[in-house]
Design a protein around this motif. Structure first.
Motif, PDB file in Angstrom:
ATOM      1  N   HIS A 424      38.370  80.156  65.061  1.00  0.00           N
ATOM      2  CA  HIS A 424      38.210  81.018  63.890  1.00  0.00           C
ATOM      3  C   HIS A 424      37.858  82.431  64.308  1.00  0.00           C
ATOM      4  CE1 HIS A 424      36.934  76.897  62.321  1.00  0.00           C
ATOM      5  NE2 HIS A 424      38.150  77.134  61.839  1.00  0.00           N
ATOM      6  N   ILE A 425      37.071  82.490  65.382  1.00  0.00           N
ATOM      7  CA  ILE A 425      36.678  83.812  65.880  1.00  0.00           C
ATOM      8  C   ILE A 425      37.031  83.898  67.360  1.00  0.00           C
ATOM      9  CG2 ILE A 425      34.735  85.348  66.376  1.00  0.00           C
ATOM     10  CD1 ILE A 425      33.372  84.279  63.883  1.00  0.00           C
ATOM     11  N   ILE A 426      37.718  84.956  67.748  1.00  0.00           N
ATOM     12  CA  ILE A 426      38.065  85.147  69.151  1.00  0.00           C
ATOM     13  C   ILE A 426      37.288  86.346  69.675  1.00  0.00           C
ATOM     14  CG2 ILE A 426      39.911  85.643  70.780  1.00  0.00           C
ATOM     15  CD1 ILE A 426      41.807  84.235  68.858  1.00  0.00           C
ATOM     16  N   VAL A 427      36.486  86.092  70.708  1.00  0.00           N
ATOM     17  CA  VAL A 427      35.688  87.166  71.288  1.00  0.00           C
ATOM     18  C   VAL A 427      36.341  87.597  72.584  1.00  0.00           C
ATOM     19  CG1 VAL A 427      33.399  87.804  72.133  1.00  0.00           C
ATOM     20  CG2 VAL A 427      33.633  86.066  70.347  1.00  0.00           C
ATOM     21  N   GLY A 428      36.386  88.883  72.853  1.00  0.00           N
ATOM     22  CA  GLY A 428      36.986  89.307  74.120  1.00  0.00           C
ATOM     23  C   GLY A 428      36.759  90.770  74.404  1.00  0.00           C
ATOM     24  N   THR A 429      37.297  91.190  75.532  1.00  0.00           N
ATOM     25  CA  THR A 429      37.304  92.621  75.846  1.00  0.00           C
ATOM     26  C   THR A 429      38.564  93.191  75.225  1.00  0.00           C
ATOM     27  OG1 THR A 429      38.491  92.182  77.867  1.00  0.00           O
ATOM     28  CG2 THR A 429      36.107  92.350  78.044  1.00  0.00           C
ATOM     29  N   HIS A 430      38.847  94.476  75.484  1.00  0.00           N
ATOM     30  CA  HIS A 430      40.042  95.017  74.861  1.00  0.00           C
ATOM     31  C   HIS A 430      41.317  94.446  75.463  1.00  0.00           C
ATOM     32  CE1 HIS A 430      39.081  98.452  77.742  1.00  0.00           C
ATOM     33  NE2 HIS A 430      40.005  97.718  78.285  1.00  0.00           N
ATOM     34  N   ALA A 431      41.147  93.592  76.482  1.00  0.00           N
ATOM     35  CA  ALA A 431      42.305  92.841  76.977  1.00  0.00           C
ATOM     36  C   ALA A 431      42.959  92.089  75.819  1.00  0.00           C
ATOM     37  CB  ALA A 431      41.867  91.864  78.066  1.00  0.00           C
ATOM     38  N   LEU A 432      42.168  91.794  74.807  1.00  0.00           N
ATOM     39  CA  LEU A 432      42.708  91.129  73.618  1.00  0.00           C
ATOM     40  C   LEU A 432      43.879  91.893  73.017  1.00  0.00           C
ATOM     41  CD1 LEU A 432      39.773  89.887  71.340  1.00  0.00           C
ATOM     42  CD2 LEU A 432      41.273  88.571  72.810  1.00  0.00           C
ATOM     43  N   LEU A 433      43.849  93.207  73.219  1.00  0.00           N
ATOM     44  CA  LEU A 433      44.899  94.024  72.618  1.00  0.00           C
ATOM     45  C   LEU A 433      46.189  93.940  73.404  1.00  0.00           C
ATOM     46  CD1 LEU A 433      42.961  97.315  71.881  1.00  0.00           C
ATOM     47  CD2 LEU A 433      43.685  95.590  70.247  1.00  0.00           C
ATOM     48  N   TYR A 434      46.051  93.693  74.702  1.00  0.00           N
ATOM     49  CA  TYR A 434      47.215  93.845  75.560  1.00  0.00           C
ATOM     50  C   TYR A 434      47.818  92.533  75.992  1.00  0.00           C
ATOM     51  CZ  TYR A 434      45.600  98.554  75.524  1.00  0.00           C
ATOM     52  OH  TYR A 434      45.219  99.780  75.094  1.00  0.00           O
ATOM     53  N   GLU A 435      46.956  91.558  76.228  1.00  0.00           N
ATOM     54  CA  GLU A 435      47.513  90.321  76.702  1.00  0.00           C
ATOM     55  C   GLU A 435      48.044  89.521  75.532  1.00  0.00           C
ATOM     56  OE1 GLU A 435      44.422  88.917  79.266  1.00  0.00           O
ATOM     57  OE2 GLU A 435      44.760  90.767  80.378  1.00  0.00           O
ATOM     58  N   ASN A 436      48.812  88.556  75.885  1.00  0.00           N
ATOM     59  CA  ASN A 436      49.437  87.821  74.810  1.00  0.00           C
ATOM     60  C   ASN A 436      48.502  86.821  74.163  1.00  0.00           C
ATOM     61  OD1 ASN A 436      51.829  89.034  74.522  1.00  0.00           O
ATOM     62  ND2 ASN A 436      52.836  87.798  76.113  1.00  0.00           N
ATOM     63  N   VAL A 437      47.469  87.373  73.588  1.00  0.00           N
ATOM     64  CA  VAL A 437      46.582  86.494  72.865  1.00  0.00           C
ATOM     65  C   VAL A 437      47.230  86.278  71.518  1.00  0.00           C
ATOM     66  CG1 VAL A 437      44.319  86.253  71.855  1.00  0.00           C
ATOM     67  CG2 VAL A 437      44.596  87.442  74.036  1.00  0.00           C
ATOM     68  N   SER A 438      47.464  85.050  71.216  1.00  0.00           N
ATOM     69  CA  SER A 438      48.136  84.855  69.944  1.00  0.00           C
ATOM     70  C   SER A 438      47.107  84.640  68.853  1.00  0.00           C
ATOM     71  CB  SER A 438      49.087  83.672  70.038  1.00  0.00           C
ATOM     72  OG  SER A 438      48.384  82.576  70.578  1.00  0.00           O
ATOM     73  N   PHE A 439      47.105  85.566  67.961  1.00  0.00           N
ATOM     74  CA  PHE A 439      46.315  85.371  66.764  1.00  0.00           C
ATOM     75  C   PHE A 439      47.249  84.673  65.797  1.00  0.00           C
ATOM     76  CE2 PHE A 439      44.621  89.298  68.608  1.00  0.00           C
ATOM     77  CZ  PHE A 439      43.287  88.949  68.716  1.00  0.00           C
ATOM     78  N   SER A 440      46.765  83.607  65.194  1.00  0.00           N
ATOM     79  CA  SER A 440      47.704  82.952  64.299  1.00  0.00           C
ATOM     80  C   SER A 440      47.677  83.641  62.946  1.00  0.00           C
ATOM     81  CB  SER A 440      47.388  81.465  64.167  1.00  0.00           C
ATOM     82  OG  SER A 440      46.047  81.307  63.783  1.00  0.00           O
ATOM     83  N   ASN A 441      46.537  84.276  62.643  1.00  0.00           N
ATOM     84  CA  ASN A 441      46.405  84.763  61.277  1.00  0.00           C
ATOM     85  C   ASN A 441      45.271  85.785  61.231  1.00  0.00           C
ATOM     86  OD1 ASN A 441      46.867  84.857  58.591  1.00  0.00           O
ATOM     87  ND2 ASN A 441      45.788  82.945  58.119  1.00  0.00           N
ATOM     88  N   LEU A 442      45.451  86.866  61.973  1.00  0.00           N
ATOM     89  CA  LEU A 442      44.333  87.801  62.144  1.00  0.00           C
ATOM     90  C   LEU A 442      44.032  88.551  60.846  1.00  0.00           C
ATOM     91  CD1 LEU A 442      42.353  89.057  64.189  1.00  0.00           C
ATOM     92  CD2 LEU A 442      44.041  90.858  64.555  1.00  0.00           C
ATOM     93  N   GLY A 443      42.812  88.397  60.363  1.00  0.00           N
ATOM     94  CA  GLY A 443      42.439  89.061  59.116  1.00  0.00           C
ATOM     95  C   GLY A 443      41.486  90.219  59.334  1.00  0.00           C
ATOM     96  N   LEU A 444      40.668  90.105  60.375  1.00  0.00           N
ATOM     97  CA  LEU A 444      39.663  91.144  60.609  1.00  0.00           C
ATOM     98  C   LEU A 444      39.486  91.348  62.110  1.00  0.00           C
ATOM     99  CD1 LEU A 444      37.215  92.982  59.776  1.00  0.00           C
ATOM    100  CD2 LEU A 444      35.808  90.926  59.916  1.00  0.00           C
ATOM    101  N   ALA A 445      39.501  92.608  62.531  1.00  0.00           N
ATOM    102  CA  ALA A 445      39.191  92.917  63.927  1.00  0.00           C
ATOM    103  C   ALA A 445      37.946  93.798  63.941  1.00  0.00           C
ATOM    104  CB  ALA A 445      40.356  93.640  64.587  1.00  0.00           C
ATOM    105  N   VAL A 446      36.974  93.387  64.757  1.00  0.00           N
ATOM    106  CA  VAL A 446      35.772  94.195  64.908  1.00  0.00           C
ATOM    107  C   VAL A 446      35.783  94.757  66.325  1.00  0.00           C
ATOM    108  CG1 VAL A 446      33.252  94.199  64.861  1.00  0.00           C
ATOM    109  CG2 VAL A 446      34.523  92.663  63.344  1.00  0.00           C
ATOM    110  N   ILE A 447      35.607  96.072  66.441  1.00  0.00           N
ATOM    111  CA  ILE A 447      35.521  96.694  67.767  1.00  0.00           C
ATOM    112  C   ILE A 447      34.096  97.170  67.955  1.00  0.00           C
ATOM    113  CG2 ILE A 447      36.378  98.503  69.287  1.00  0.00           C
ATOM    114  CD1 ILE A 447      38.908  98.604  67.707  1.00  0.00           C
ATOM    115  N   ASP A 448      33.416  96.598  68.939  1.00  0.00           N
ATOM    116  CA  ASP A 448      32.043  97.010  69.189  1.00  0.00           C
ATOM    117  C   ASP A 448      32.056  98.203  70.136  1.00  0.00           C
ATOM    118  OD1 ASP A 448      29.330  96.979  69.004  1.00  0.00           O
ATOM    119  OD2 ASP A 448      29.025  95.354  70.445  1.00  0.00           O
ATOM    120  N   GLU A 449      31.113  99.104  69.951  1.00  0.00           N
ATOM    121  CA  GLU A 449      30.972 100.284  70.810  1.00  0.00           C
ATOM    122  C   GLU A 449      32.283 101.053  70.884  1.00  0.00           C
ATOM    123  OE1 GLU A 449      27.971 100.775  71.480  1.00  0.00           O
ATOM    124  OE2 GLU A 449      27.062  98.789  71.527  1.00  0.00           O
TER     125      GLU A 449
END
Ligand code: ADP
Ligand code: MG
Length: 744
Positions: A424-449
């Protein structure tokens, strides 16, 4: 015919080497040259008469050379003197002696009988009035003189291979050959009257100081207006896009909040409802959450994610560093698995997914459902099998007692279920943006700092289809003018209140010579059970020498603090090991962490109440404040000691700011005061064009006016379709080479 876009290469009178020097300044066209604005102006209007006493400022004088002489001093050194007499002398006139030391070429240029114009500070030398090393020119033709002297004269940002005179001469000539009609009108009449061409002329060669100021205001407003049009169009661009509502009923959130070991602050509550409104709306949220270090942004982020998850969407939580991502992951697991939320960690170094904990605990023993406080030193549940798999992906699920999971889920929160499968929640570094992390149904992205991310990275997220809601968080409080500029395309929420239970932080600046006393203070604190951070300013985490230095310092600290246990942490330690070091520290197995600034953001260990920062003068104010935010997180009184051996005036002005206040906004204001806004936040980060003439601090009021006008234009005509707004559309597209989905 010269036009605004003429390449300077076409102007045959500019010699090639000068073209190259200009190119180094980024000047290629006439427009570039004419918008190479003066850094300042000098009052070189001719002084009515020769001075009889010295002045603190430079003045411009004109006279006839009546005598020259060369004197020697100290062996081979020479002074060349030229005595000037006023052109229209009177009985009280004093001659002026101009002196040049060791400048042989001057001697070759100046001769008796010539008329000379000079610019410099008159000084009494014995009984004579002298000017040492004045700028000067021999008057041969009065028109030429009038470019550089006898006027308010522009002084340009310098460059190698291009003197002020040459640059000034070129600009003067281009201005004269140039047709006024070429300029685009940039400013709407509601902001300022007048023509851009007049303002350009007057900024270079103003007829009076008032004309200079008016021209500057016109040009600053133009620059700010163009920038605000760009920012505002981005803002309208994203809100014009179709979005979806990503907001559940809030039952899950209520359960989460009830389980927290503390009450939300009023500010947290207010901010959560602002976010909730955005999540429920069917346009994409683009919101900045500002709050000082320790103000409790993570809880707010969790609240937002729970609302999205409850509505059936996935949420992503991105942190700038590995350590921080891992920490968020631990916090989220501890707080959310009890609610049946499935959390995954995705970083370059570690990928992990753990299924939700069974919820029977909530039923059997209501007390145990109370959530542990993040970072309270209690180790995460050891029932998880923590292994590092070489293949990357790794699953470990705790077996649920048969049926226990489902029955409890239903018993606890029937209205929130069923939650969709998968994390339900995927935690990561900004690698989340670049690697092929498949979000099946991304509704909210939180960027810390957020300040560690760039605008481009944020754009990558918002560009997704369908657009997720985006919440960016920053602990770098910035003054309002900057917010309006750098985050002008975002809605802003601010947590302006700290949780009440905080022990306060005492900050003290100490000279390195006092290390002995500092050490005995540290020991008494360690004996009381507190933990310690020692921070080193390593410039480059990849530098082997630095790592070696830290390792050497570490040995030293082990000696100094014996028998307390120290560990070393720096950026080159492999991620899993880093994580173990942090875990041991969090558990209290280690008493002191000798670390580089990898600790800078987010790390949260409430029992660590003491921080010693070595070579504090080498850090910026904002960074020191961030670092200091690692302590003062528990109920203990905390101490931050800034060690410095280099107490210059600037250093102590800087460091005493931290002694004086623990309020991040005050620190930011002081930082901005001491360094100027350009340095506080690079514009490169903001993805906005660099400012050529405006000054974010000095011209804050102009920025406010420009923003108000830009906003009103878009409010009335969001797609810039009205005929009268066509040139604004061109302005945005041409000036910044950018087009927007809704302004095509
Ligand atoms: P930051 O805003 O710097 O990210 P965190 O979210 O890490 O701050 O919060 C710092 C600490 O304060 C955490 O231990 C968190 O659990 C705690 N905290 C958050 N909100 C409150 C509150 N309302 N009352 C007490 N403690 C709180
Ligand atoms: Mg944080």
């Amino acid at each position: 015919m010269t036009s605004i876009s003429t390449n300077l290469e076409e102007l045959t009178w500019i010699p090639r080497p000068r073209l190259l020097a200009l190119r180094r300044l980024g000047i290629e066209t006439t427009e570039d040259l004419l918008t190479h604005f003066p850094r300042r102006h000098e009052d070189r209007t001719e002084f009515p008469q020769f001075p009889r006493e010295e002045t603190d400022y430079s003045i411009c004088l004109c006279g006839e050379v009546i005598k020259t002489s060369v004197r020697r001093f100290g062996g081979w050194k020479k002074i060349f003197e030229a005595t000037l007499e006023e052109s229209r002398p009177n009985a009280l006139s004093e001659p002026l002696v101009c002196r040049w030391f060791n400048l042989h070429y001057v001697q070759k240029i100046i001769a008796t009988g010539q008329r000379l114009v000079v610019f410099g500070k008159p000084r009494m030398r014995g009984k004579r009035i002298c000017m040492d090393h004045p700028e000067f020119e021999v008057i041969e033709n009065d028109e030429e003189i009038s470019i550089h002297f006898r006027r308010i004269t522009p002084v340009y940002p310098a460059t190698e291979g291009l003197s002020q005179r040459v640059l000034r001469g070129m600009i003067y000539r281009v201005l004269h050959e140039f047709p006024d009609s070429g300029w685009h009108a940039i400013l709407p009449n509601t902001l300022a009257g007048g023509e851009r061409s007049d303002a350009i002329r007057a900024i270079h060669f103003p007829g009076s100081w008032e004309a200079r100021d008016a021209a500057r205001e016109h040009l600053v407003l133009s620059e700010f207006f163009a920038m605000q049009m760009l920012i505002t169009s981005r803002r309208f661009d994203s809100s014009a896009r179709a979005g979806q509502a990503h907001c559940g009923s809030g039952a899950l959130l209520d359960r989460f909040l009830k389980g927290l070991p503390f009450e939300l602050t009023a500010a947290q509550g207010k901010v959560i409802s602002e976010i909730r409104r955005d999540l429920a709306a069917n346009y994409p949220m683009n919101r900045l959450l500002q709050g000082d270090v320790g103000s409790g942004k993570t809880v707010v982020a969790i609240a937002a994610m729970l609302l999205a998850v409850e509505a059936g969407y996935q949420a992503a939580f991105m942190a700038p560093t590995q350590i921080l991502a891992e920490q968020h992951y631990e916090v989220l697991r501890r707080w959310l698995e009890l609610l049946g939320i499935h959390i995954a960690l995705r970083t370059a170094a570690r990928q992990e997914e753990i299924g939700p904990l069974p919820l029977f605990a909530a039923n059997e023993n209501p007390g145990s459902a109370r959530l542990q406080r993040a970072g309270d030193g209690i180790p995460p549940s050891r029932t998880f099998i923590e292994t590092e798999s070489t293949s990357g992906a790794h699953y470990s699920r705790r077996r649920l007692p048969q049926n226990a999971g489902t029955s409890t889920l239903q018993a606890c929160a029937p209205e929130t279920l069923p939650l969709p499968d998968g994390p339900h929640i995927i935690v990561g570094t900004h690698a989340l943006l670049y690697e092929n992390v498949s979000f099946s149904n991304l509704g909210l992205a939180v960027i810390d700092e957020q300040h560690k991310f760039g605008v481009a990275q944020r754009a990558r997220l918002t560009a997704r289809e369908p657009a997720p809601d985006v919440l960016v968080m920053t602990a770098t409080p910035i003054p309002r003018t900057l917010t309006m500029t750098i985050y002008g395309d975002l809605d802003v929420s601010t947590i302006d209140e700290m949780p009440r239970n905080r022990g306060n932080i005492v900050t003290a600046v100490r000279d390195t010579s006092k290390l002995g006393e500092v050490l005995s203070f540290l020991r008494t604190q360690l004996e009381k059970g507190r933990q310690l951070y020692v921070i080193y300013p390593l410039i480059d985490e990849s530098d082997k020498l630095d790592v070696k230095a830290a390792a050497a310092e570490y040995e030293l600290w082990c000696e100094r603090l014996r028998p307390f246990r120290c560990e070393l942490l720096h950026g080159r330690i492999p991620a899993p090991e880093k994580q173990q070091i942090m875990d041991r520290f969090r558990r209290g197995d280690t008493n002191a962490l000798i670390s580089t600034t990898v600790l800078e953001v987010g790390v949260d260990v409430p029992n660590a109440a003491i921080m010693l920062i070595e070579n504090a003068e080498r850090f910026g104010l904002a960074q020191l404040h961030q670092l200091r935010g690692r302590i003062g997180r528990g109920e203990h009184k905390s101490y931050c000691i800034l060690l410095s051996s280099n107490q210059t005036k600037e250093t102590s002005a800087k460091l005493t700011v931290l002694e004086r206040t623990t309020n991040g906004f005050e620190v930011a204001e002081a930082d901005w005061e001491l360094r100027g806004p350009g340095d506080v936040l690079g514009t490169a980060q903001s993805g906005l064009p660099a400012l050529k003439i405006g000054d974010l601090k000095r011209d804050a009021e102009l920025m406010r006016r420009a923003r108000a006008v830009a906003m009103s234009i878009f409010e009335m005509d969001p797609r810039l379709e009205q005929p009268e707004n066509q040139h604004f559309r061109c302005l945005i597209v041409e000036q910044h080479g950018q087009s927007f989905s809704h302004i095509s």
